[in-house]
Design an enzyme around this catalytic site. Structure first.
Site, PDB file in Angstrom:
ATOM      1  N   CYS A  87       0.775  -1.111   0.081  1.00 25.21           N
ATOM      2  CA  CYS A  87      -0.072   0.080   0.073  1.00 25.21           C
ATOM      3  C   CYS A  87       0.931   1.270  -0.023  1.00 25.21           C
ATOM      4  CB  CYS A  87      -0.775   0.008   1.212  1.00 25.21           C
ATOM      5  SG  CYS A  87      -1.854  -1.503   1.593  1.00 25.21           S
ATOM      6  N   ARG A 100       1.076   1.587  -6.239  1.00 29.54           N
ATOM      7  CA  ARG A 100       1.390   0.889  -4.986  1.00 29.54           C
ATOM      8  C   ARG A 100      -0.045   0.219  -4.662  1.00 29.54           C
ATOM      9  NH1 ARG A 100       6.248   1.493  -2.357  1.00 29.54           N
ATOM     10  NH2 ARG A 100       5.201   0.478  -0.444  1.00 29.54           N
ATOM     11  N   TRP A 146      -3.718  -1.567  -1.136  1.00 32.50           N
ATOM     12  CA  TRP A 146      -3.870  -2.910  -1.925  1.00 32.50           C
ATOM     13  C   TRP A 146      -4.213  -4.020  -1.046  1.00 32.50           C
ATOM     14  CZ3 TRP A 146      -2.943  -4.598  -6.710  1.00 32.50           C
ATOM     15  CH2 TRP A 146      -2.815  -5.864  -7.057  1.00 32.50           C
ATOM     16  N   ASN A 154       1.306   0.453   5.928  1.00 38.71           N
ATOM     17  CA  ASN A 154       1.620  -0.600   4.811  1.00 38.71           C
ATOM     18  C   ASN A 154       2.379  -1.760   5.485  1.00 38.71           C
ATOM     19  OD1 ASN A 154       2.663  -1.547   2.333  1.00 38.71           O
ATOM     20  ND2 ASN A 154       4.292  -0.403   2.194  1.00 38.71           N
ATOM     21  N   GLY A 155       2.105  -2.921   5.131  1.00 38.78           N
ATOM     22  CA  GLY A 155       2.771  -4.083   5.583  1.00 38.78           C
ATOM     23  C   GLY A 155       1.653  -5.264   6.155  1.00 38.78           C
ATOM     24  N   GLU A 168       7.408 -20.130 -20.782  1.00 44.26           N
ATOM     25  CA  GLU A 168       7.538 -18.615 -20.099  1.00 44.26           C
ATOM     26  C   GLU A 168       8.331 -17.865 -20.625  1.00 44.26           C
ATOM     27  OE1 GLU A 168       5.326 -16.944 -18.974  1.00 44.26           O
ATOM     28  OE2 GLU A 168       6.279 -15.197 -17.953  1.00 44.26           O
ATOM     29  N   LYS A 216       8.153 -14.240 -22.660  1.00 46.44           N
ATOM     30  CA  LYS A 216       8.584 -13.124 -22.170  1.00 46.44           C
ATOM     31  C   LYS A 216       9.385 -12.288 -23.391  1.00 46.44           C
ATOM     32  CE  LYS A 216       6.875 -12.380 -19.232  1.00 46.44           C
ATOM     33  NZ  LYS A 216       6.035 -12.967 -18.915  1.00 46.44           N
ATOM     34  N   GLU A 255       6.869 -11.022 -26.075  1.00 43.42           N
ATOM     35  CA  GLU A 255       5.934  -9.975 -25.853  1.00 43.42           C
ATOM     36  C   GLU A 255       6.549  -8.692 -25.653  1.00 43.42           C
ATOM     37  OE1 GLU A 255       3.485 -10.298 -22.483  1.00 43.42           O
ATOM     38  OE2 GLU A 255       4.727 -11.555 -21.424  1.00 43.42           O
ATOM     39  N   HIS A 310      11.108 -34.371 -34.631  1.00 43.65           N
ATOM     40  CA  HIS A 310       9.931 -34.652 -35.458  1.00 43.65           C
ATOM     41  C   HIS A 310       9.647 -33.591 -36.085  1.00 43.65           C
ATOM     42  CE1 HIS A 310       9.549 -38.397 -33.047  1.00 43.65           C
ATOM     43  NE2 HIS A 310       9.768 -37.692 -31.903  1.00 43.65           N
ATOM     44  N   LYS A 324      -2.567  -4.985 -19.739  1.00 46.77           N
ATOM     45  CA  LYS A 324      -2.320  -5.772 -18.477  1.00 46.77           C
ATOM     46  C   LYS A 324      -2.974  -6.797 -18.115  1.00 46.77           C
ATOM     47  CE  LYS A 324       0.140  -7.061 -14.884  1.00 46.77           C
ATOM     48  NZ  LYS A 324       1.540  -7.985 -15.066  1.00 46.77           N
TER      49      LYS A 324
HETATM   50  C1  AGP Z   1       2.127 -12.424 -19.332  1.00 44.24           C
HETATM   51  O1  AGP Z   1       3.316 -11.517 -19.392  1.00 44.24           O
HETATM   52  C2  AGP Z   1       1.140 -11.582 -20.207  1.00 44.24           C
HETATM   53  N1  AGP Z   1       1.081 -10.228 -19.636  1.00 44.24           N
HETATM   54  C3  AGP Z   1      -0.005 -12.225 -20.398  1.00 44.24           C
HETATM   55  O2  AGP Z   1       0.177 -13.855 -21.220  1.00 44.24           O
HETATM   56  C4  AGP Z   1      -0.931 -12.747 -18.872  1.00 44.24           C
HETATM   57  O3  AGP Z   1      -0.086 -13.773 -18.349  1.00 44.24           O
HETATM   58  C5  AGP Z   1      -2.429 -13.276 -19.265  1.00 44.24           C
HETATM   59  O4  AGP Z   1      -2.966 -12.255 -20.027  1.00 44.24           O
HETATM   60  C6  AGP Z   1      -3.116 -13.728 -18.344  1.00 44.24           C
HETATM   61  O5  AGP Z   1      -3.549 -12.605 -17.310  1.00 44.24           O
HETATM   62  P1  AGP Z   1      -4.124 -12.987 -15.816  1.00 44.24           P
HETATM   63  O6  AGP Z   1      -2.876 -13.885 -15.109  1.00 44.24           O
HETATM   64  O7  AGP Z   1      -4.074 -11.531 -15.101  1.00 44.24           O
HETATM   65  O8  AGP Z   1      -5.327 -13.810 -15.846  1.00 44.24           O
END
Ligand code: AGP
Length: 608
Positions: free
Chosen positions: A2, A27, A75, A101-102, A481, A485, A488, A504, A603
């Site tokens: 927070c 935050r 938060w 905060n904590g 993953e 990374k 994207e 294959h 996001k």
């Molecule tokens: C991950 O870096 C991306 N931003 C994206 O794949 C994300 O993980 C996906 O949209 C799922 O989001 P969520 O975890 O909020 O459900």
């Protein structure tokens, strides 16, 4: 996490507090509030949702008189994001207001004790115990009441305190959560970070753990943990406002990569008590658990990749069949799911449309759902039968890092917990895994220390397109993953392949100079991976080998090597993924990409 702020001076406090909270909204932003001493009493104003709602409610603070006050942007960790859970919290006699905060880890016991003394609680939060302790210990001496109160707390806190008997004075207390004092002219401030201060002053004092301070318009006195006055040397902050929000890092993504040890600590420590995994929020009946036919994990993107790690760990430990399904596929394939299926739903935001829809499909078929989410009280958290929060704190960068690693940590703790309840794990292995999980924050820090090495490798590989990430078993799950990374945030094309799959078809794509990142941390399959490395090198690939520190066998074949901290095989994904996060970050930085806001991405994907 927070954000807290405090102001005492000659001008109106409320507008200053709101401006400071605006700087801290990254935050935490599910509710906010202020408390100001004015017209002979403490007045509080609180609102749920974004800070804008509080600004509207208080007419940008102009409707709240007074020149001394505290503020908070939340938060949520304990208690849903509601108005009554929003800070500041008041003592029953209205004499004290507190922002925090904590996490007060012993709040439940304190709450019981205070209720037995007749104190009436207005919220579900841990913080409120501080307001009532202050009232209980206050007999006219503010400093003494603060010290007695703090002596009863366990956990972490940055506290801002307002007392009606001291109308122009603030108290700021720090233990394990950041708290900084701002030195003005005939006015003084405190805040969770410099972002909220540098608009007014660049002369600051960083409180250390155990220290507390009394602030009045013309004076700041800092005390140590035994109440002795201590001299602090002010520091001049030269950061820009934008740099301050990122804690001095160039991007939120790098800040959040660096925050992972703390995020993992927040996810793990409250769930390991007396050497046992004690997950909160799980009421799964034993008889039902022993009768489950299988586990389905569903999520999107990186959360799906965390689920792929979870599948290996849960199957290995619980010996229950686990399938991992991309939510956008599961929701439309009329899945065979019934009341004997546990569905684990993973989501950082808790608002991803496909994941919500898949979850509803599973619930409609009778499944019991367990959510692993970061945002308290999010849609997925509210829909689930059981919830395990990752407590990673707000994640601003679109590319998730601490969101993913805390999901993996929670999944691993869940696997150990379920294996124990199902009687599928012996005590020696249980204790070994619990010890390894507890050590994850420290191991994570050692992976982060690979930062300069990954920067160097990124400079070598950043012009290449179509990188391969290959691995087997858990390493393959991490490849998924690692590849996302890179794609994207750097827009370079890459693919993750189960190393055994190369022959294959896709090995046809290997040509002179093709970069291949080979994750070789799964000891039982190391020789197989070395064979795969030889296969691709024979066709001209450049290989970056990722192996456990000290395993020098990788040097025989790889062109570049990344050594990650050793750990139990079930716990290696977190060690391995962090250098991959750093690699993606530095490649994108080399290529001048908009790292925190990559093109075409959001996001939280709250639409189909
Ligand atoms: C991950 O870096 C991306 N931003 C994206 O794949 C994300 O993980 C996906 O949209 C799922 O989001 P969520 O975890 O909020 O459900």
């Amino acid at each position: 996490m927070c954000g807290i702020v405090g102001f005492t001076g000659l001008q109106a406090a409320a507008p200053m507090l709101l401006e400071g909270l605006k700087r801290l909204e990254y935050r935490g932003y599910d509710s906010a509030g202020i408390a100001v001493f004015g017209d002979g009493k403490i007045r509080t104003e609180r609102a749920t949702g974004r800070l804008e709602n509080l600004c509207i409610q208080t007419q940008d603070g102009t409707a709240v008189p007074g020149a001394c006050g505290i503020g908070h942007t939340r938060w949520a960790t304990h208690g849903a994001p509601t108005e009554y859970n929003a800070h500041p919290h008041l003592s029953n006699d209205g004499k004290f207001a507190v922002v925090h905060n904590g996490i007060i880890e012993n709040y439940a016991a304190l709450r019981e004790e205070l209720m037995a003394h007749g104190y009436v609680f207005q919220s579900e939060t841990d913080t409120e115990v501080v307001a009532h302790l202050l009232e209980m210990y206050y007999h006219g001496d503010l400093k003494s009441a603060v010290m007695k109160t703090v002596s009863r707390l366990e956990g972490s806190w940055a506290l801002g305190i307002l007392c009606a008997d001291y109308p122009d004075r603030l108290v700021a207390v720090r233990y394990a959560s950041p708290l900084i004092l701002g030195i003005g002219v005939e006015e003084n401030y405190f805040a969770s970070d410099v972002t909220a201060l540098i608009g007014h002053t660049r002369n600051v004092v960083y409180l250390e753990d155990g220290e507390f301070a009394e602030l009045s318009p013309g004076k700041i006195t800092v005390y140590d943990c035994v109440g002795a006055e201590c001299k602090k040397t002010p520091v001049r902050v030269n950061w820009s406002m934008e740099a301050a929000e990122k804690g001095g890092y160039d991007h939120f993504m790098l800040k959040e990569i660096m925050e992972q040890p703390r995020a993992l600590k927040a996810a793990i420590e409250p769930r390991i008590k007396g050497g046992r995994v004690v997950p909160d929020g799980i009421e799964m009946p034993q008889q039902w658990l022993e009768g489950i036919s299988r586990i389905v994990i569903t999520a999107c993107g990186s959360a799906y990749h965390a689920g792929c790690v979870g599948r290996y760990v849960i199957e290995q430990l619980c010996r229950v069949p686990v399938q991992v399904e991309v939510a956008s596929e599961l929701r439309y394939r009329n899945p065979i799911i019934d009341e004997h299926v546990l569905v684990i739903v993973i989501s950082q935001s808790g608002e991803t449309a496909d994941t919500i829809a898949a979850m509803k499909e599973c619930k409609a078929r009778g499944a019991r759902t367990l959510a692993i989410v970061n945002v308290v009280n999010s849609t997925i958290a509210k829909l689930a039968d059981d919830v395990m929060y990752t407590w990673a704190g707000p994640e601003i960068a679109v590319a998730t890092t601490k969101g993913y690693t805390t999901q993996v940590a929670v999944l691993t703790m869940l696997a150990v917990y379920l294996a124990d309840r199902l009687g599928r794990i012996d005590e020696a292995e249980y204790q070994k895994l619990v010890a390894g999980i507890s050590a994850l924050p420290e191991r994570c820090q050692r992976s982060i220390d690979l930062n300069p090495h990954m920067d160097r490798l990124a400079r070598k590989y950043h012009r290449h397109n179509a990188l391969f990430f290959i691995g087997r078993n858990l390493d393959y799950a991490v490849c998924l993953e690692a590849s996302l990374k890179l794609k994207e945030i750097s827009y370079l094309h890459s693919e993750a392949y189960a190393a055994g799959e190369l022959k294959h078809g896709t090995i046809a794509l290997i040509e002179e100079g093709r970069p291949v990142v080979a994750l070789c941390c799964h000891d039982a399959l190391f020789d197989k991976m070395m064979a795969n490395i030889k296969e691709v090198k024979a066709r001209g690939a450049q290989v970056m080998g990722v192996a456990i520190e000290g395993d020098r066998r990788i040097l025989a074949e790889a062109d570049d090597v990344v050594f990650v901290p050793a750990a139990d095989p079930m716990l290696l994904p977190i060690s391995e993924v962090i250098p991959m996060q750093l690699f993606a970050y530095y490649v994108a930085k080399e290529n001048g990409c908009d790292i925190d806001k990559p093109k075409n991405l959001a996001k939280s994907v709250t639409v189909e």
